[in-house]
Write an enzyme that holds these catalytic residues in place. Structure first.
Site: not given
Ligand code: PRP
Ligand code: MG
Length: 171
Positions: A95, A58
């Site tokens: 994460e 992204r």
């Protein structure tokens, strides 16, 4: 512009307990996407940025239009195994899960001024790895820019020394 109106919140994706902030609606709306990119271009304006670096995937979506608008080049930091020539690499924790980013060894000139762009700052692992790669090649990171910052994960603490722009924030 309230960018949050164009970010979809998806609970329990890709894992239970994680709210995925989906930028697809923002990207799908021409004027909103254009305004987001322009905000980053404005941030870059007085930094004498010479090249944009963005981490796969992204970071490409955000970084490429910024580079195009500034009339400068874009360099991809790719996930391991995708770049065909000699690379430098850096492992980092996400994460959820771990990953390795690579950059072509000849991608950046010594002292070249670099703006690193990504869609989202969470734990800061991705951006820190990308910055490390740029600096290992002798580049000078003059700023970092994101569409979204997840404040609770304190990613900005990992990159305290760098000027940072985030267009919208979540707790
Ligand atoms: C996502 C996002 C950021 C990164 C932020 O990338 O696009 O690059 O996580 O997390 P961090 O601050 O904790 O490192 P991811 O690798 O999940 O997927 P992508 O290939 O779709 O960009
Ligand atoms: Mg990413």
């Amino acid at each position: 512009m309230n960018y949050k109106d164009y970010i979809a919140n998806v609970p329990d994706f890709p894992e239970k307990g994680i709210i995925f902030r989906d930028i697809s609606p923002l990207m799908a709306n021409g004027p909103v996407f254009q305004e987001a990119i322009q905000d980053i271009v404005d941030f870059a304006q007085d930094k004498e940025v010479e090249v944009i670096v963005g981490p796969e995937a992204r970071g490409f979506i955000v970084g490429c239009p910024v580079a195009y608008e500034l009339g400068i080049g874009f360099i991809p930091a790719r996930k391991k195994g995708k770049l065909p020539r000699e690379t430098m690499e850096k492992s980092y924790g996400l994460e959820y899960g771990d990953s390795v980013l690579q950059i072509h060894k000849d991608a950046i000139q010594p002292d070249q001024k670099v703006l690193v762009c990504d869609d989202l700052l969470a734990t800061g692992g991705t951006i820190a790895a990308t910055i490390d790669l740029v600096e290992d090649l002798g580049g000078q990171v003059v700023g970092t820019a994101f569409l979204i910052e997840l404040l609770g994960l304190k990613g900005r603490d990992k990159i305290k020394d760098y000027d940072l722009l985030s267009l919208t924030q979540y707790d």
